[in-house]
Design an enzyme around this catalytic site. Structure first.
Site, PDB file in Angstrom:
ATOM      1  CD  GLU A 124       4.079 -31.678  28.526  1.00 57.03           C
ATOM      2  OE1 GLU A 124       3.501 -31.118  29.493  1.00 57.03           O
ATOM      3  OE2 GLU A 124       4.424 -32.860  28.522  1.00 57.03           O
TER       4      GLU A 124
ATOM      5  CB  CYS B 274       1.394 -32.423  31.976  1.00 50.26           C
ATOM      6  SG  CYS B 274       1.512 -33.386  30.460  1.00 50.26           S
TER       7      CYS B 274
END
Length: 523
Positions: free
Chosen positions: A294, A328
């Site tokens: 990720e 993020c």
């Protein structure tokens, strides 16, 4: 008031703690622990400074300091693990895997549930640790702990839902059996911005599947990982199943390389920057390991003319300024259609001035803590200066906060163009740049003009437009009239250079399982 961690030893009788900032002599041969004298105090057992390998707390030849990003004060020192410690942790995990994979799914489920229960029982102390080492407001840290614990609860249930298949083949005397088996030792490399949740989201799935893990936490926030190790141990997770090897920034490269190249490691799961992810992929390629990643995001936040402006502003606030923009999936590029642009910018600025308060995460009312370090502040400052030099207008904020240190003012920019750094680079800070657009196609093109694609958001009241844009955005996750999209029940991950695989949800456990086909003949 800043929280201060002091590494010290505990006598069997545990005398009264000394005043903040003072050390007691350490009796030889006793294990190192930490305590914090901050708001409310912290449970000493949760604050550890050693690595946790094979069910034991082990020192390293060296230590490294951890700092409070709000005050710059030294919180304590933590074991600085290197190559030997990393290899020892991998070996411990490998040895434990041989027995852990044979533990019944019911027992694995019960152990994960016990770990969840202990997190809930210790939620206040765990949250204070997060605030002290990451700087995020205590209320947000409390939310992270609940979110983090829910992954253990979720995967405790998913452990009992690992299903196979029976396939009827074209041959009458054969049947195909499909089994799912744990991949083996998983190396877990996690970031500082969610130092608890990013661990449990990975580790919960891995342990539920029957894998064992070696966790390398971010050097800025190792205490959360070590606290989780203490609770895992209390929950009865067997020795070697959950291992933690903190290391300094100087040793991160060599430790990461060991985790990616050691033949006893079968799986890598990493959350962090795209640049670092590429390096780890390169290392893992030599032994063709299973990889989940990720990576970076550059999330677009689109507001169409049909949107409810107030709703869009509320979503923008939630998406952009959680953890001071250090997530993020936070919005990095705001694209607002011409007909609604001025109203949105005005209301967004008003909401920022009214609702955002910069300060120490332990202070009541703080909504914006510090950035993680000086380098992060410099990046935001550079992007603001670049935008202003190219013609952007500072609507509010725009500079370092008067508190100094790692604090930066929540900033809103208008008259932003696509060539500015704040549009082409992930900010990871409290900066909201707004681009004006005319047509839907233009907004989608700008949104998709990125090498990454983690999350995207848009606001519209037009059902046809909602379907079109949701399908056209090149991201792994889309928020439609919603600024907060993460949920343990839903798959988390991106496309393009934002990563590989999915975490959380019913799909997350599959990242730690191999599919084996057995042909059963002679029937």
């Amino acid at each position: 008031m800043a929280t201060c961690f002091l590494l010290r030893s505990f006598w069997a009788a545990r005398p009264a703690l000394p005043p903040p900032g003072r050390f007691r002599p350490e009796p030889a041969g006793t294990p190192r622990r930490s305590y914090a004298s901050g708001p409310g105090g912290l449970h000493a057992d949760l604050l550890r400074g050693d690595s946790f390998v094979g069910g034991r707390w082990l020192p390293a030849p060296a230590t490294f300091p951890v700092y409070d990003p709000a005050s710059g004060a030294k919180l304590g020192t933590v074991a600085d693990c290197g190559v030997p410690e990393a290899r020892a942790a991998v070996r411990a995990a490998y040895d434990a895997f041989n027995s852990w994979k044979g533990v019944s799914v019911k027992e694995r489920s019960l152990l994960l549930r016990k770990w969840y229960d202990l997190m809930i029982q210790n939620k206040d102390d765990l949250a204070k640790i997060i605030t002290a080492e990451s700087g995020k407001p205590l209320k947000e840290a409390q939310g992270e702990i609940l979110y983090s614990a829910l992954f253990l609860e979720w995967f405790s249930e998913e452990a009992r839902r690992i299903y196979g298949d029976i396939i009827y083949t074209s041959a009458k005397d054969k049947r195909g059996l499909v089994l799912k088996q744990p991949v083996g030792v998983a190396a877990i490399i996690t970031p500082w911005n969610f130092p608890s949740a990013m661990i449990t989201r990975k580790v919960g799935a891995a342990l539920a599947a029957g894998c064992t893990v070696v966790v390398k936490p971010a050097e800025d926030t190792p205490y959360s990982a070590l606290a989780l190790a203490q609770l895992a141990n209390q929950a009865g997770i067997p020795a070697g199943v959950y291992n933690v090897i903190p290391c300094s920034r100087n040793k991160a490269k060599e430790v990461g390389e060991v985790l990616c190249t050691d033949p006893l490691v079968s799986k890598i799961s990493f959350t962090g920057s795209t640049a670092t992810g590429k390096i780890l992929l390169h290392h893992a390629a030599n032994s063709v390991k299973r990889v989940s990643m990720e990576l970076g995001g550059l999330a677009p936040f689109i507001v169409f003319d049909s949107a409810n402006v107030d709703q869009a502003v509320a979503g923008a606030m939630a998406s952009k300024f959680r953890n001071a923009g250090q997530t993020c999936v936070c919005s990095n590029r705001f694209l607002v259609q011409r007909g609604i642009h001025d109203s949105f910018v005005t209301k967004f600025a008003e909401a920022m001035k009214k609702s955002l308060r910069v300060g120490n995460g332990f202070e009541e009312g703080t909504t914006q803590g510090p950035l993680i370090n000086e380098k992060a502040v410099e990046k935001v400052e550079k992007q603001v200066n670049d935008a202003v030099a190219k013609g952007a207008t500072v609507v509010t904020g725009g500079k370092r906060h008067q508190s100094g240190g790692n604090f930066f003012e929540p900033t809103l920019l208008s008259n932003v163009t696509r060539d500015m750094l704040c549009i082409t680079e992930e900010t990871f800070g409290p900066l909201a740049p707004v681009i004006k657009f005319d047509k839907e196609e233009e907004a989608v093109a700008i949104a998709n003009a990125a090498e990454v694609g983690l999350a995207g958001y848009f606001y519209s009241q037009d059902p046809a437009q909602i379907w079109r844009v949701a399908e056209q955005l090149e991201v792994g996750m889309v928020g439609v009239n919603e600024g907060l999209i993460s949920s343990v029940e839903c798959p988390f991950g991106g496309v393009k250079q934002s990563g590989l695989g999915r975490e959380g949800s019913k799909y997350g456990i599959d990242e730690y399982l191999e599919v084996k086909y057995v042909c059963y003949g002679g029937l």
